[in-house]
Each structure stands twice: as structure tokens, then as C-alpha cells.
Scaffold this active site. Structure first.
Site, PDB file in Angstrom:
ATOM      1  N   CYS A 128      -4.803   7.321 -11.772  1.00  0.00           N
ATOM      2  CA  CYS A 128      -4.211   8.386 -10.957  1.00  0.00           C
ATOM      3  C   CYS A 128      -3.375   9.355 -11.782  1.00  0.00           C
ATOM      4  O   CYS A 128      -3.013  10.424 -11.292  1.00  0.00           O
ATOM      5  CB  CYS A 128      -3.392   7.809  -9.813  1.00  0.00           C
ATOM      6  SG  CYS A 128      -2.335   6.453 -10.278  1.00  0.00           S
TER       7      CYS A 128
ATOM      8  N   GLU B  12       2.827   4.131  -4.513  1.00  0.00           N
ATOM      9  CA  GLU B  12       2.319   4.873  -5.677  1.00  0.00           C
ATOM     10  C   GLU B  12       0.889   5.238  -5.332  1.00  0.00           C
ATOM     11  O   GLU B  12       0.010   4.384  -5.278  1.00  0.00           O
ATOM     12  CB  GLU B  12       2.408   4.020  -6.938  1.00  0.00           C
ATOM     13  CG  GLU B  12       2.304   4.840  -8.235  1.00  0.00           C
ATOM     14  CD  GLU B  12       0.893   4.910  -8.778  1.00  0.00           C
ATOM     15  OE1 GLU B  12       0.182   5.874  -8.386  1.00  0.00           O
ATOM     16  OE2 GLU B  12       0.506   4.053  -9.572  1.00  0.00           O
TER      17      GLU B  12
ATOM     18  N   GLU C 127      -9.116  14.270  -5.213  1.00  0.00           N
ATOM     19  CA  GLU C 127      -9.138  13.269  -6.277  1.00  0.00           C
ATOM     20  C   GLU C 127     -10.552  12.738  -6.463  1.00  0.00           C
ATOM     21  O   GLU C 127     -11.165  12.223  -5.521  1.00  0.00           O
ATOM     22  CB  GLU C 127      -8.177  12.133  -5.942  1.00  0.00           C
ATOM     23  CG  GLU C 127      -7.926  11.196  -7.093  1.00  0.00           C
ATOM     24  CD  GLU C 127      -6.819  10.186  -6.797  1.00  0.00           C
ATOM     25  OE1 GLU C 127      -6.138   9.776  -7.746  1.00  0.00           O
ATOM     26  OE2 GLU C 127      -6.651   9.809  -5.627  1.00  0.00           O
TER      27      GLU C 127
ATOM     28  N   LYS D   3      -1.571  -9.134  -2.708  1.00  0.00           N
ATOM     29  CA  LYS D   3      -2.988  -9.040  -2.364  1.00  0.00           C
ATOM     30  C   LYS D   3      -3.655  -8.111  -3.359  1.00  0.00           C
ATOM     31  O   LYS D   3      -3.523  -6.890  -3.271  1.00  0.00           O
ATOM     32  CB  LYS D   3      -3.207  -8.507  -0.942  1.00  0.00           C
ATOM     33  CG  LYS D   3      -4.657  -8.750  -0.476  1.00  0.00           C
ATOM     34  CD  LYS D   3      -5.062  -7.891   0.698  1.00  0.00           C
ATOM     35  CE  LYS D   3      -5.702  -6.603   0.248  1.00  0.00           C
ATOM     36  NZ  LYS D   3      -6.992  -6.782  -0.485  1.00  0.00           N
TER      37      LYS D   3
END
Length: 526
Positions: A314, A280, A414, A205
Site C-alpha cells: 500500500c 491501516e 488502487e 486472524k
């Protein structure tokens, strides 16, 4: 002053990605409706009744309108993967390698088209997709074509006098993978390649806002000879289709790349059926610049490492931890470089940096920077440009922040945008402490010409990858994955097979003895 942000009207692009591809008729329905589900070797239309526009965030043009999948479509994809698994898992390593080798050559032939489509759905400069995203994907394919022939367990041996033992490394089954929007093509490769090279089948997906190259990827695999049902792509929303994929009883493993918050929900969903999970997740990568570093190299590394993919990475450098003796010079040089960065749409050959993936993401970044003005100083960028034809896109200037406390939002959380925060340090101990002062642990870098300092940094910084005198390079032969709340498990490299295989002990009795010595501990013959 807070930057005012508005949503410009969307404009339809005259051509879709399917119009650029050969065999267009085979990719369209009876009325010219484009197909955006790839199930059991066929492009199909989603049956949810809902549609979503894929937007080029550099221009606000509609690239494609996608008919989203329903849970029924997902069930069909999982059933196709389940049906294909027995035969695919029994193919030889050589057969799988041959298909992947052919696939790599097809990707080379179609590289220009993949680059254009990847840029159109993400807004990335063509320079990045042509020189990084697509070549990196092809290299991954070539790597796994070779690695699939070296997937092995332990040779037969005698560890018991009456038996011989061996280890089989077997495919897990059907893998359900959820990929993010920042690198749609490369993330499709990272999810699909180790899974199928190890003999699994997969339902992928992709992020529904950037699904186009994932569909092209699956079609190219089929063109290379991959059997129907081995790779399926379902384009649907996360709340329904994504959640159903994670919880599906016929999915044996879930692999997810995305935010740490969503990663926690993946773990919870997978726990219901005790599925294997590979995660991850987020990152807040430090770049530690010691006083003996080559400063210009560190500056260049900080600029490139923080701005790659408009900071939507990231592993991007987000916290520059700089020795106080070179702190001011570092800040001045990075600010100068940031001010010289050229923003532009994918086709702009002068563009260094593209937009954020969406206006929603741009507003998230801008909101964090605007709040940071209350407790820190913005020395470069910090606004959405409107000049130079950029007003229609989700652009944001490269932003440099100083004087923020180590426990502030801009340092801790983040951002996922073109924002770098600089913190000073006085001692090596303080530098290491600041580098590790985060819940994340995906990547880091240390800049020094002292061997002992470099080795200490690589040992004591808690991250899945620590670069020395560089930041961001990745290679197919080496693993990518994090510590702490950046997840667990590895992408790329032979280490990724640890995620997509299970170990079986096979033990064979050698002597033909009916009555074994150990039997008497259970029963006695009378």
C-alpha cells in the site's frame, strides 16, 4: 488486445510447511491432519467443516490444506485471551522484554525456514523473504523488546495545591487483529508485538490464503516462554470469523490492515460496542520528480518502489508525477528497466519479481490495465507471460502506463500490482496538487536536490510518510500510518503504543481535610 487469462489445474506439493518444522507429531492430529488454529498455547484443528487450499501462486501447487475455524473456535480464542489478560497485564516490562529478546533469537535460528514458508505461500522470491521480510520481522521484535521497557506515563506532580496527580498508561485488554495477505509474517509482527509489549492479549486472524507463517510466529513466541492465551491465531473466513471478531463483546480493540472498503465495515462493526479502532488501509502513493532531481536515482527509485512485492504494497509508488522537461527521458528509462525485470518462482535465483498472490488478484490487475488501454497508452508490460515456465503461475509483467487523465480509474484507484502510471507537470504548485489529488494519504516521495522544494513537499503533501530522494524504506524506530482514507493510527515505533494503551489519571488528596472548600458549592453543613 486483452490478454486471455486461464486458471491452470492445481498440483499438490509433496511437503507441507509442518513437515519442515521440528516436532511434527505435536503439530498433527491423530490421523496426520495438520492443525491450523493456535488457541491457548495449542495447535488445534478448525471445526467449521470447511477447508481451504493454501496455494503457491508461482506454481499452482497446494502447499497446505487448512481446516478453517468456526465462530466457536473464535469464541474459545477470545476466552483464552480474556483469561490470560489479568496476569499478562501485570507482568513487569522487564519480564515482557525478556520473552521478546528470547523470541528474536529463536526467529534468527529459524530464519531460513520462515523464509521458505513465506515464499511458498505468497510466491515471493526467496531473495525478498530472506533479505526483507524475515530480517525486518526480527528487527521489529528486537525493537519492541527494548521499547517495552520505556513505556511510561507522566511522573507524579502537584497541579492542585491539595492533590498530587500522575498518569498511568495501561493496556486496553483483548485486541482483535485482522492482517492482510501481502506481508503475512511482517503483518503478524506489526499486529502482535506492540499489543503484547504493552500488556494486552490478542486474537489474530491472518488472511486465510496465507496463514502459515502467522501460526509459526505464534508457536515460536510460545517456545520463547510467552504464557498460554496471550497470543492466539484463528484461521477462518472474513465473512463469518472476521466479522465475529470485530463485533465480539469481549474484544476491547480492533486493529485492521487491508482495503479502505473493508475498513469502513470495521468501523461500523466496532461502533456497536464503542471499541477502539486502528486502521491501516489503502494507498496511491505519488513519486514526484522535479526538474532538478538526479534522474537516474529517481528512475531506480520508481522501479524499486513500484515493483516491491510485485506492487502488492500500500506504500508502493503507483503515480509518478514528473516534470515535463524530463518526462520523456524518465518514461523511456523506466520502460527499459521494466522490460529487463526477470519473473520467476521463489527458488529461481535469477528472479527479480514473483507472481501476484492469486489468479483472482492477477485478473483484477489485468482488468484495470485492459480498461486503461481505452483511454491511455501502455508502453511496457501489460500482459500475463506464458513462456519460460511461467504459465502455471499468477504472473504479470511490470506495466508502465502514460497519457492517462488525472481523474481516470488507473490513476485514482488502487491497483495493488506491478503497475506505474506517469503524469507530467509544469509547475511546483501543479506537482503538489496532483500528489494530493487522491482520497488516500499513506506515503509519498519527492525527488529534488533543492532544499526548499524538498521541505515544501514534505510539508504540503498530505501523507503519513514523505520520503525525499528515496521511496519505500521503513525502519522499526519510525511510525507507519496514513492520513485521509488510508486510515489512522500507527504501526511500528513507540508511537504504536498510543494505539494499544489507554491513559488513566490518578489523583491523590494530600491534606486529610474532611471539609473541602469546593463542597460548599454542593451542600452546606447545618
Amino acid at each position: 488486445m486483452a490478454t486471455q487469462r486461464t486458471f491452470p489445474a492445481r498440483r499438490h506439493h509433496p511437503a507441507s510447511f509442518l513437515h519442515h518444522c521440528p516436532d511434527t507429531d505435536a503439530r498433527q492430529g491423530k490421523h496426520g491432519t495438520h492443525m491450523h488454529q493456535f488457541i491457548n498455547g495449542q495447535l488445534l484443528s478448525g471445526t467449521s467443516g470447511n477447508t481451504l487450499d493454501v496455494i503457491n501462486p508461482a506454481t499452482s501447487e497446494v502447499v497446505e490444506t487448512v481446516r478453517l475455524a468456526s465462530v466457536t473456535d473464535l469464541d474459545a480464542a477470545v476466552a483464552a485471551a480474556r483469561s490470560a489478560f489479568p496476569a499478562w497485564s501485570r507482568t513487569t516490562a522487564g519480564e515482557r522484554a525478556g520473552i521478546l529478546q528470547k523470541f528474536a533469537r529463536i526467529m534468527e535460528e529459524r530464519a531460513a525456514e520462515f523464509s521458505r514458508v513465506e515464499s511458498s505461500q505468497t510466491g515471493k522470491p526467496l531473495r525478498l523473504t530472506r533479505e526483507f521480510d524475515v530480517p525486518g520481522t526480527i528487527d521489529n521484535i528486537d525493537f519492541f523488546a527494548g521499547a517495552s521497557r520505556h513505556l511510561e506515563g507522566k511522573a507524579t506532580a502537584e497541579y492542585s495545591p491539595q492533590h498530587t496527580s500522575s498518569i498511568r498508561r495501561e493496556a486496553i485488554g483483548v485486541v482483535g487483529s485482522i492482517a492482510p495477505w501481502n506481508y503475512p509474517l511482517q503483518m503478524a509482527a506489526w499486529k502482535v508485538l506492540p499489543a503484547i509489549a504493552a500488556g494486552n492479549t490478542i486474537v489474530l486472524k491472518p488472511a486465510e490464503i496465507t496463514p502459515l507463517t502467522s501460526l509459526m510466529f505464534a508457536q515460536a513466541l510460545t517456545d520463547a516462554g510467552l504464557p498460554d492465551g496471550v497470543v492466539n491465531v484463528v484461521v477462518g473466513d472474513g465473512a463469518s470469523v472476521g466479522a465475529a471478531l470485530m463485533q465480539h463483546p469481549d474484544v476491547d480493540m480492533v486493529s485492521f490492515t487491508g482495503s479502505t472498503a473493508i475498513g469502513r465495515t470495521v468501523l461500523e462493526a466496532a461502533a456497536v460496542n464503542a471499541k477502539r479502532v486502528h486502521l491501516e488501509l489503502g494507498g496511491k502513493a505519488p513519486i514526484v520528480v522535479f526538474d532538478d532531481a538526479t534522474l537516474d536515482a529517481a528512475v531506480h527509485g520508481a522501479v524499486a518502489g513500484s515493483l516491491i512485492n510485485t506492487g502488492q504494497d500500500c506504500t508502493a509508488a503507483t503515480r509518478a508525477i514528473v516534470h515535463r522537461s524530463v518526462y520523456e527521458e524518465f518514461v523511456a528509462k523506466v520502460a527499459e528497466r521494466f522490460e529487463g525485470i526477470v519473473l520467476g518462482a521463489p527458488g529461481d535465483t535469477d528472479a527479480d519479481l514473483g507472481p501476484l498472490v492469486s489468479f483472482k488478484q492477477r485478473d483484477h490487475v489485468a482488468g484495470m490495465v485492459d480498461r486503461a488501454r481505452g483511454y491511455s497508452k501502455v508502453v511496457a508490460g501489460g500482459y500475463a507471460p506464458t513462456d519460460g515456465g511461467l504459465g502455471d503461475g499468477a504472473f504479470y509483467r511490470p506495466t508502465l502506463v502514460v497519457d492517462a487523465a488525472p481523474d481516470s480509474e488507473i490513476v485514482k484507484d488502487e491497483v495493488f500490482g506491478p503497475v506505474l502510471v506517469v503524469l507530467p507537470f509544469n509547475t511546483d504548485d501543479e506537482a503538489i496538487r496532483l500528489a494530493n489529488d487522491t482520497v488516500y494519504g499513506l506515503a509519498a516521495s519527492a525527488w529534488t536536490n533543492n532544499l526548499q522544494r524538498a521541505m515544501r513537499a514534505t510539508r504540503e503533501i498530505k501523507a503519513g510518510c514523505v520520503w525525499v530522494n528515496d521511496h519505500i524504506p521503513i525502519i522499526s524506530e519510525m511510525p507507519h500510518g496514513g492520513f485521509k482514507q488510508s486510515g489512522f493510527g500507527k504501526d511500528m515505533s513507540a508511537y504504536s503504543f498510543e494505539e494499544y494503551t489507554q491513559v488513566k489519571h490518578v489523583m491523590v488528596e494530600l491534606d486529610g481535610v474532611i471539609e473541602k472548600d469546593w463542597h460548599r458549592t454542593i451542600f452546606t453543613l447545618r
